[in-house]
Motif scaffolding. Structure first.
Motif, PDB file in Angstrom:
ATOM      1  N   PRO B 193       0.695  -1.250  -0.203  1.00  0.00           N
ATOM      2  CA  PRO B 193       0.098  -0.121   0.006  1.00  0.00           C
ATOM      3  C   PRO B 193       0.884   1.443   0.006  1.00  0.00           C
ATOM      4  CG  PRO B 193      -0.910  -1.623   1.563  1.00  0.00           C
ATOM      5  CD  PRO B 193       0.348  -2.220   0.884  1.00  0.00           C
ATOM      6  N   LEU B 194       0.315   2.292  -0.673  1.00  0.00           N
ATOM      7  CA  LEU B 194       1.009   3.457  -0.781  1.00  0.00           C
ATOM      8  C   LEU B 194       0.176   4.566  -0.250  1.00  0.00           C
ATOM      9  CD1 LEU B 194       3.265   5.343  -2.337  1.00  0.00           C
ATOM     10  CD2 LEU B 194       1.808   5.623  -4.140  1.00  0.00           C
ATOM     11  N   THR B 195       0.997   4.692   1.166  1.00  0.00           N
ATOM     12  CA  THR B 195      -0.028   5.544   2.239  1.00  0.00           C
ATOM     13  C   THR B 195       1.063   6.876   2.768  1.00  0.00           C
ATOM     14  OG1 THR B 195       1.338   4.397   3.897  1.00  0.00           O
ATOM     15  CG2 THR B 195      -0.966   3.397   3.219  1.00  0.00           C
ATOM     16  N   HIS B 196       0.388   7.646   3.503  1.00  0.00           N
ATOM     17  CA  HIS B 196       1.046   8.824   4.029  1.00  0.00           C
ATOM     18  C   HIS B 196       2.068   8.058   5.126  1.00  0.00           C
ATOM     19  CE1 HIS B 196      -1.987  12.146   3.475  1.00  0.00           C
ATOM     20  NE2 HIS B 196      -1.608  11.676   2.241  1.00  0.00           N
ATOM     21  N   ALA B 197       1.886   7.162   5.757  1.00  0.00           N
ATOM     22  CA  ALA B 197       2.884   6.439   6.617  1.00  0.00           C
ATOM     23  C   ALA B 197       3.989   5.937   6.014  1.00  0.00           C
ATOM     24  CB  ALA B 197       1.834   5.337   7.579  1.00  0.00           C
ATOM     25  N   TYR B 198       3.827   5.447   4.649  1.00  0.00           N
ATOM     26  CA  TYR B 198       4.998   4.964   3.983  1.00  0.00           C
ATOM     27  C   TYR B 198       6.181   6.026   3.516  1.00  0.00           C
ATOM     28  CZ  TYR B 198       7.566   2.880   0.400  1.00  0.00           C
ATOM     29  OH  TYR B 198       8.907   2.715  -0.514  1.00  0.00           O
ATOM     30  N   ALA B 199       5.304   7.449   3.099  1.00  0.00           N
ATOM     31  CA  ALA B 199       6.071   8.428   2.804  1.00  0.00           C
ATOM     32  C   ALA B 199       6.719   9.035   3.850  1.00  0.00           C
ATOM     33  CB  ALA B 199       4.962   9.527   2.149  1.00  0.00           C
ATOM     34  N   ASP B 200       6.381   8.738   4.924  1.00  0.00           N
ATOM     35  CA  ASP B 200       7.007   9.397   6.215  1.00  0.00           C
ATOM     36  C   ASP B 200       8.295   8.434   6.396  1.00  0.00           C
ATOM     37  OD1 ASP B 200       5.138  11.267   6.387  1.00  0.00           O
ATOM     38  OD2 ASP B 200       4.093  10.570   8.449  1.00  0.00           O
ATOM     39  N   ALA B 201       7.947   7.020   6.426  1.00  0.00           N
ATOM     40  CA  ALA B 201       8.923   6.089   6.752  1.00  0.00           C
ATOM     41  C   ALA B 201      10.175   6.482   5.581  1.00  0.00           C
ATOM     42  CB  ALA B 201       8.357   4.687   6.785  1.00  0.00           C
ATOM     43  N   VAL B 202       9.653   6.480   4.337  1.00  0.00           N
ATOM     44  CA  VAL B 202      10.819   6.872   3.441  1.00  0.00           C
ATOM     45  C   VAL B 202      11.668   7.998   3.835  1.00  0.00           C
ATOM     46  CG1 VAL B 202      11.176   7.277   0.860  1.00  0.00           C
ATOM     47  CG2 VAL B 202       9.747   5.557   1.797  1.00  0.00           C
ATOM     48  N   VAL B 203      11.173   9.041   4.271  1.00  0.00           N
ATOM     49  CA  VAL B 203      11.689  10.213   4.570  1.00  0.00           C
ATOM     50  C   VAL B 203      12.737   9.834   5.814  1.00  0.00           C
ATOM     51  CG1 VAL B 203      11.600  12.663   5.324  1.00  0.00           C
ATOM     52  CG2 VAL B 203       9.948  11.888   3.565  1.00  0.00           C
ATOM     53  N   ASP B 204      12.174   9.324   6.653  1.00  0.00           N
ATOM     54  CA  ASP B 204      12.918   9.082   7.931  1.00  0.00           C
ATOM     55  C   ASP B 204      13.904   8.179   7.548  1.00  0.00           C
ATOM     56  OD1 ASP B 204      11.447  10.604   9.574  1.00  0.00           O
ATOM     57  OD2 ASP B 204      10.231   8.852  10.251  1.00  0.00           O
TER      58      ASP B 204
END
Lengths: 213, 213
Positions: B193-204
């Motif tokens: 799934p492509l989610t906001h939580a995933y976007a955050d994890a990629v940045v971190d």
């Protein structure tokens, strides 16, 4: 008539196996070249059979669909590539020399070589493009082809966590995407050259992070 | 006959502009919906004209090819999205609040929202898939659509380097791929799934790096 019985069963079986194996490889090669030339939607079982020099019933006896033929053709390709790289088929994994950066660079450099291999670039692109617009086909390729190879990264990154080389709070399934996705992105979209130097830079950026230490 | 001269040129010009603008948007919408439904190869100028309710000569007067129509349709989409997000068209950029992680998470979350928007997902997939197999089309889309948006990351990461928030030895053009490619990879291949939580994890992961500090 007597000649029909001349080869003993013990001798005939390897012949049949060899002939089957030859047909199978011919079908894989025909499927890969055809899909690379005309794209996935226009690739047919009939076309694959004609190019491979086999009857289409031969293909239908072994595979239920063209997607299944292509999937196995790519799986076989991966097996052959792994064998060429010296790995036992079926037990291919990312090496663990204890040097995580070196191991990741080695596998990503090999990935670059595979992606830009002119023999297989066209069929790989055709299949990937087809899966992007066709969710059923895409899911099948992810499940059978992509995800098993991504799990090799999960395994290597978990080992690195146990060795204290990767932060324990990181999800290896997310972390691996920082390594493989940039290469896939350059390859698919042809933004900039896909080189060994780029593979190395991606590993260094991902391991070290972008912020100062 | 006198009525023909009734509207003054000063009044007629805005009418013509409005009508042109309406036709233009109708053509963009027709092009986007058509390519999403039948794919890029089967999308034709005739088909776009019929769906938009304009003559095909209208389209040929404004654009040299269907690729040009679709390219501008997507550029217009980006402009509308930026306007909807409150940015001036033509001056859209990644915010610089001084908090790099927060700024990148905001833009990558917005990217997630755009990618999964059901109205535009099908045409975006169709165009991307077409560019993957067609190098000329692919190059045009990268040059005119993708690379300008990637340069926004280069600019933001350069500012972060000047502020001491990103290591000076990192190439921003490489670093940005660790941020955008994982999202594109999940979106294109539908791995997870492509989610906001995933976007955050990629940045971190990208900012902090995978190895312990």
């Amino acid at each position: 008539m007597a000649e029909i019985r001349t080869p003993k069963p013990a001798a005939r079986t390897p012949d049949t196996t060899r002939r089957s194996e030859r047909s199978r490889r011919a079908i894989y090669d025909a499927a890969l070249s055809l899909v690379g030339e005309v794209g996935y939607p226009k690739t047919t079982i009939e076309g694959i059979a004609a190019r491979a020099g086999v009857g289409k019933q031969t293909i239908y006896r072994w595979w239920p669909s063209k997607a299944a033929v292509l999937l196995e053709a790519f799986l076989d390709l991966g097996k052959r590539a792994a064998e060429a790289a010296g790995a036992d088929s079926g037990s291919y994994e990312i090496p663990d020399t204890g040097d995580l950066a070196a191991d990741l660079k080695a596998v990503l450099r090999a990935t670059v070589d595979e992606l830009v291999d002119p023999q297989y670039e066209a069929p790989s692109r055709a299949l990937t493009a087809a899966g992007i617009v066709d969710p059923v086909l895409g899911a099948e390729f992810v499940e059978k082809l992509l995800e098993p190879s991504l799990q090799l990264y999960v395994k290597r990154l978990r080992a690195a966590q146990e060795a204290g080389d990767v932060r324990p709070d990181i999800d290896p399934r997310v972390a691996l995407e920082l390594l493989v996705a940039p290469l896939a992105h350059r390859w698919l979209l042809r933004t900039l050259p896909l080189t060994h130097a780029y593979a190395d830079a991606v590993v260094d950026c991902a391991l070290g992070g972008l912020t100062p230490r």
